[in-house]
Design an enzyme around this catalytic site. Sequence first.
Site, PDB file in Angstrom:
ATOM      1  N   SER A   1       0.836  -1.197   0.000  1.00  0.00           N
ATOM      2  CA  SER A   1       0.000   0.000   0.000  1.00  0.00           C
ATOM      3  C   SER A   1       0.869   1.244   0.000  1.00  0.00           C
ATOM      4  O   SER A   1       1.978   1.243   0.547  1.00  0.00           O
ATOM      5  CB  SER A   1      -0.852  -0.030   1.264  1.00  0.00           C
ATOM      6  OG  SER A   1      -1.432   1.226   1.500  1.00  0.00           O
TER       7      SER A   1
ATOM      8  N   TYR B   1      -1.746  -0.944  11.018  1.00  0.00           N
ATOM      9  CA  TYR B   1      -2.045  -1.516   9.694  1.00  0.00           C
ATOM     10  C   TYR B   1      -0.852  -1.321   8.756  1.00  0.00           C
ATOM     11  O   TYR B   1      -0.381  -2.257   8.093  1.00  0.00           O
ATOM     12  CB  TYR B   1      -3.304  -0.858   9.091  1.00  0.00           C
ATOM     13  CG  TYR B   1      -3.438  -1.095   7.597  1.00  0.00           C
ATOM     14  CD1 TYR B   1      -3.778  -2.353   7.110  1.00  0.00           C
ATOM     15  CD2 TYR B   1      -3.205  -0.071   6.675  1.00  0.00           C
ATOM     16  CE1 TYR B   1      -3.884  -2.584   5.742  1.00  0.00           C
ATOM     17  CE2 TYR B   1      -3.314  -0.285   5.315  1.00  0.00           C
ATOM     18  CZ  TYR B   1      -3.652  -1.546   4.846  1.00  0.00           C
ATOM     19  OH  TYR B   1      -3.740  -1.763   3.491  1.00  0.00           O
TER      20      TYR B   1
ATOM     21  N   LYS C   1       2.004  -3.949   6.701  1.00  0.00           N
ATOM     22  CA  LYS C   1       2.415  -3.928   5.285  1.00  0.00           C
ATOM     23  C   LYS C   1       3.931  -3.826   5.190  1.00  0.00           C
ATOM     24  O   LYS C   1       4.570  -4.498   4.380  1.00  0.00           O
ATOM     25  CB  LYS C   1       1.760  -2.758   4.545  1.00  0.00           C
ATOM     26  CG  LYS C   1       0.261  -2.910   4.351  1.00  0.00           C
ATOM     27  CD  LYS C   1      -0.073  -4.103   3.478  1.00  0.00           C
ATOM     28  CE  LYS C   1      -1.550  -4.380   3.372  1.00  0.00           C
ATOM     29  NZ  LYS C   1      -1.870  -5.700   2.829  1.00  0.00           N
TER      30      LYS C   1
HETATM   31  P1  NAD Z   1     -11.165  -6.622   1.289  1.00  0.00           P
HETATM   32  O1  NAD Z   1     -11.377  -6.616   2.749  1.00  0.00           O
HETATM   33  O2  NAD Z   1     -12.323  -6.362   0.413  1.00  0.00           O
HETATM   34  O3  NAD Z   1     -10.505  -8.008   0.850  1.00  0.00           O
HETATM   35  C1  NAD Z   1      -9.638  -8.741   1.688  1.00  0.00           C
HETATM   36  C2  NAD Z   1     -10.145 -10.154   1.731  1.00  0.00           C
HETATM   37  O4  NAD Z   1      -9.272 -10.953   2.550  1.00  0.00           O
HETATM   38  C3  NAD Z   1     -11.540 -10.278   2.330  1.00  0.00           C
HETATM   39  O5  NAD Z   1     -12.363 -11.012   1.447  1.00  0.00           O
HETATM   40  C4  NAD Z   1     -11.333 -11.000   3.649  1.00  0.00           C
HETATM   41  O6  NAD Z   1     -12.438 -11.797   3.987  1.00  0.00           O
HETATM   42  C5  NAD Z   1     -10.081 -11.810   3.354  1.00  0.00           C
HETATM   43  N1  NAD Z   1      -9.282 -12.165   4.533  1.00  0.00           N
HETATM   44  C6  NAD Z   1      -8.830 -11.347   5.506  1.00  0.00           C
HETATM   45  N2  NAD Z   1      -8.107 -12.039   6.392  1.00  0.00           N
HETATM   46  C7  NAD Z   1      -8.100 -13.326   5.977  1.00  0.00           C
HETATM   47  C8  NAD Z   1      -7.515 -14.516   6.466  1.00  0.00           C
HETATM   48  N3  NAD Z   1      -6.806 -14.547   7.601  1.00  0.00           N
HETATM   49  N4  NAD Z   1      -7.702 -15.661   5.769  1.00  0.00           N
HETATM   50  C9  NAD Z   1      -8.417 -15.672   4.626  1.00  0.00           C
HETATM   51  N5  NAD Z   1      -8.992 -14.566   4.111  1.00  0.00           N
HETATM   52  C10 NAD Z   1      -8.836 -13.409   4.784  1.00  0.00           C
HETATM   53  O7  NAD Z   1      -9.985  -5.586   0.986  1.00  0.00           O
HETATM   54  P2  NAD Z   1      -9.428  -5.059  -0.401  1.00  0.00           P
HETATM   55  O8  NAD Z   1      -9.732  -3.615  -0.497  1.00  0.00           O
HETATM   56  O9  NAD Z   1      -9.830  -5.945  -1.510  1.00  0.00           O
HETATM   57  O10 NAD Z   1      -7.874  -5.175  -0.114  1.00  0.00           O
HETATM   58  C11 NAD Z   1      -7.105  -6.276  -0.559  1.00  0.00           C
HETATM   59  C12 NAD Z   1      -5.671  -6.111  -0.103  1.00  0.00           C
HETATM   60  O11 NAD Z   1      -5.160  -4.870  -0.627  1.00  0.00           O
HETATM   61  C13 NAD Z   1      -5.494  -6.009   1.411  1.00  0.00           C
HETATM   62  O12 NAD Z   1      -4.315  -6.679   1.764  1.00  0.00           O
HETATM   63  C14 NAD Z   1      -5.364  -4.528   1.657  1.00  0.00           C
HETATM   64  O13 NAD Z   1      -4.611  -4.263   2.818  1.00  0.00           O
HETATM   65  C15 NAD Z   1      -4.632  -4.068   0.406  1.00  0.00           C
HETATM   66  N6  NAD Z   1      -4.840  -2.647   0.097  1.00  0.00           N
HETATM   67  C16 NAD Z   1      -6.116  -2.149  -0.018  1.00  0.00           C
HETATM   68  C17 NAD Z   1      -6.319  -0.795  -0.279  1.00  0.00           C
HETATM   69  C18 NAD Z   1      -7.708  -0.212  -0.366  1.00  0.00           C
HETATM   70  O14 NAD Z   1      -7.851   1.000  -0.181  1.00  0.00           O
HETATM   71  N7  NAD Z   1      -8.748  -0.998  -0.646  1.00  0.00           N
HETATM   72  C19 NAD Z   1      -5.214   0.048  -0.444  1.00  0.00           C
HETATM   73  C20 NAD Z   1      -3.937  -0.485  -0.341  1.00  0.00           C
HETATM   74  C21 NAD Z   1      -3.767  -1.844  -0.076  1.00  0.00           C
HETATM   75  N1  UFG Z   2     -12.103  11.612   3.661  1.00  0.00           N
HETATM   76  C1  UFG Z   2     -13.104  12.481   4.047  1.00  0.00           C
HETATM   77  N2  UFG Z   2     -14.236  11.950   4.597  1.00  0.00           N
HETATM   78  C2  UFG Z   2     -14.415  10.610   4.782  1.00  0.00           C
HETATM   79  C3  UFG Z   2     -13.383   9.730   4.378  1.00  0.00           C
HETATM   80  C4  UFG Z   2     -12.240  10.267   3.823  1.00  0.00           C
HETATM   81  O1  UFG Z   2     -12.969  13.692   3.909  1.00  0.00           O
HETATM   82  O2  UFG Z   2     -15.463  10.196   5.297  1.00  0.00           O
HETATM   83  C5  UFG Z   2     -10.885  12.177   3.031  1.00  0.00           C
HETATM   84  C6  UFG Z   2      -9.615  11.877   3.806  1.00  0.00           C
HETATM   85  O3  UFG Z   2      -9.399  12.846   4.804  1.00  0.00           O
HETATM   86  C7  UFG Z   2      -8.580  11.894   2.694  1.00  0.00           C
HETATM   87  C8  UFG Z   2      -9.344  11.364   1.478  1.00  0.00           C
HETATM   88  O4  UFG Z   2     -10.723  11.560   1.784  1.00  0.00           O
HETATM   89  O5  UFG Z   2      -8.170  13.208   2.413  1.00  0.00           O
HETATM   90  C9  UFG Z   2      -9.105   9.900   1.202  1.00  0.00           C
HETATM   91  O6  UFG Z   2      -9.351   9.153   2.382  1.00  0.00           O
HETATM   92  P1  UFG Z   2      -9.517   7.556   2.366  1.00  0.00           P
HETATM   93  O7  UFG Z   2      -9.825   7.135   3.758  1.00  0.00           O
HETATM   94  O8  UFG Z   2     -10.462   7.150   1.303  1.00  0.00           O
HETATM   95  O9  UFG Z   2      -8.082   7.066   1.902  1.00  0.00           O
HETATM   96  P2  UFG Z   2      -6.646   7.253   2.559  1.00  0.00           P
HETATM   97  O10 UFG Z   2      -5.765   7.853   1.524  1.00  0.00           O
HETATM   98  O11 UFG Z   2      -6.726   7.944   3.858  1.00  0.00           O
HETATM   99  O12 UFG Z   2      -6.208   5.765   2.858  1.00  0.00           O
HETATM  100  C10 UFG Z   2      -6.485   4.689   1.944  1.00  0.00           C
HETATM  101  C11 UFG Z   2      -6.565   3.392   2.751  1.00  0.00           C
HETATM  102  C12 UFG Z   2      -5.225   3.070   3.324  1.00  0.00           C
HETATM  103  C13 UFG Z   2      -4.229   3.005   2.207  1.00  0.00           C
HETATM  104  C14 UFG Z   2      -4.202   4.306   1.453  1.00  0.00           C
HETATM  105  C15 UFG Z   2      -3.278   4.223   0.289  1.00  0.00           C
HETATM  106  O13 UFG Z   2      -7.514   3.517   3.806  1.00  0.00           O
HETATM  107  O14 UFG Z   2      -5.270   1.824   3.939  1.00  0.00           O
HETATM  108  O15 UFG Z   2      -5.508   4.612   0.975  1.00  0.00           O
HETATM  109  O16 UFG Z   2      -3.571   3.149  -0.503  1.00  0.00           O
HETATM  110  F1  UFG Z   2      -3.013   2.768   2.719  1.00  0.00           F
END
Ligand code: NAD
Ligand code: UFG
Length: 348
Positions: free
Chosen positions: A129, A153, A157
């Site tokens: 991330s 979190y 990572k």
């Molecule tokens: P998500 O929660 O939709 O998907 C994650 C999946 O992993 C879920 O289906 C959950 O049930 C499963 N899971 C969690 N722990 C588990 C375990 N111990 N065993 C088996 N399954 C398990 O999240 P996502 O947005 O699809 O994110 C996927 C990956 O990308 C994550 O590792 C997350 O940290 C990373 N990531 C997400 C974002 C974002 O903003 N969505 C940004 C950066 C990185």
């Molecule tokens: N924001 C609001 N109101 C809300 C939610 C978010 O104003 O209800 C704003 C935040 O302050 C920020 C922007 O919208 O300025 C984006 O916020 P997000 O929570 O959507 O995303 P972040 O960039 O804070 O973080 C996300 C994931 C992290 C990940 C990161 C980079 O939550 O886990 O993107 O991938 F690491």
Amino acid sequence: MPPTVLVTGGAGYIGSHTVLQLLLGGFRVVVVDNLYNSSETAVQRVKELAARFGGNLSFHKLDLRDGPALEKLFSSTRFDAVIHFAGLKAVGESVQKPLLYFDNNINGTITLLKVMANHGCKKLVFSSSATVYGWPKKVPCTEEFSLVAMNPYARTKLIAEEMCRDQYRADPEWKIILLRYFNPVGAHPSGYIGEDPRGIPNNLMPFVQQVAVGRQPALTVYGTDYSTKDGTGVRDYIHVVDLADGHIAALHKLDESGVGCEEYNLGTGKGTSVLEMVKAFEKASGKKIPLVMAGRRPGDAEIVYASTERAARELKWKAKYGIEEMCRDQWNWASKNPYGYGSPENNR
Ligand code: NAD
Ligand code: UFG
């Protein structure tokens, strides 16, 4: 025989979109997921969307920390590579429950790497991330930036990245790609799969979507005094289908010689403010999003966006979609599935 890929967390938001692109790209896919934050309906819908390729998908409800179950799976199937999405991702929750995050994200990854090693499966794509850049001192973020964890979190990572680098150093036959996602949004253009967070969403676009369908009264804008064009935070939003395609590019890269343990940003390279994103969503949906202006959210960075050069050069991958398409597809999903994969009565 087409290559077989194990996808952990494949029922989740990014996982389900990636599984679909993999199937359409001719891969056989085995999904493991404990369904903690997802629904098996997503897997069924991916199967349907994949049409004649749907038969190449199988699903196992399994917790990644269950070593014996994972061993059994690896004994019955030879995997060419693993894409590891499974993990918990809510920053605020990780501050409240750090041990839950270390147990799930770190122990899950250790178990997976051990079982892969036992079976000689040495190709991995890992979901990292942009959070590993912390509060970047300058933008765009390049992969060489120093890394810092601002919360538990992010620490999971960072630790998982370090474990991957160490594993590669110990055994250079491993090929590992660490993908640092920026802000994934949107949904598949069919509107059949999308993001369905449990409880009240933490992230901007899932929250906006719930305001649009009447599940939340207003969006709270966290911070209006940042040094940005309109005072609100700036992020690099990327269409989830572009992100999914980035994983296919990474898998192809793993087949090249000279790959070790490599890091790539997956973003668009463009920064968009909260208010710009809200405006684009209002245009796409025709819905007014009421706003409540509030103070900064603790731990939030001001401006974060990616340098996309390394991914373009080495993965031959570039994001295709802009915020208009992201909002269009997010609204298409939201309007067709206002309660995600659930229902008003069974609102996960
Ligand atoms: P998500 O929660 O939709 O998907 C994650 C999946 O992993 C879920 O289906 C959950 O049930 C499963 N899971 C969690 N722990 C588990 C375990 N111990 N065993 C088996 N399954 C398990 O999240 P996502 O947005 O699809 O994110 C996927 C990956 O990308 C994550 O590792 C997350 O940290 C990373 N990531 C997400 C974002 C974002 O903003 N969505 C940004 C950066 C990185
Ligand atoms: N924001 C609001 N109101 C809300 C939610 C978010 O104003 O209800 C704003 C935040 O302050 C920020 C922007 O919208 O300025 C984006 O916020 P997000 O929570 O959507 O995303 P972040 O960039 O804070 O973080 C996300 C994931 C992290 C990940 C990161 C980079 O939550 O886990 O993107 O991938 F690491």
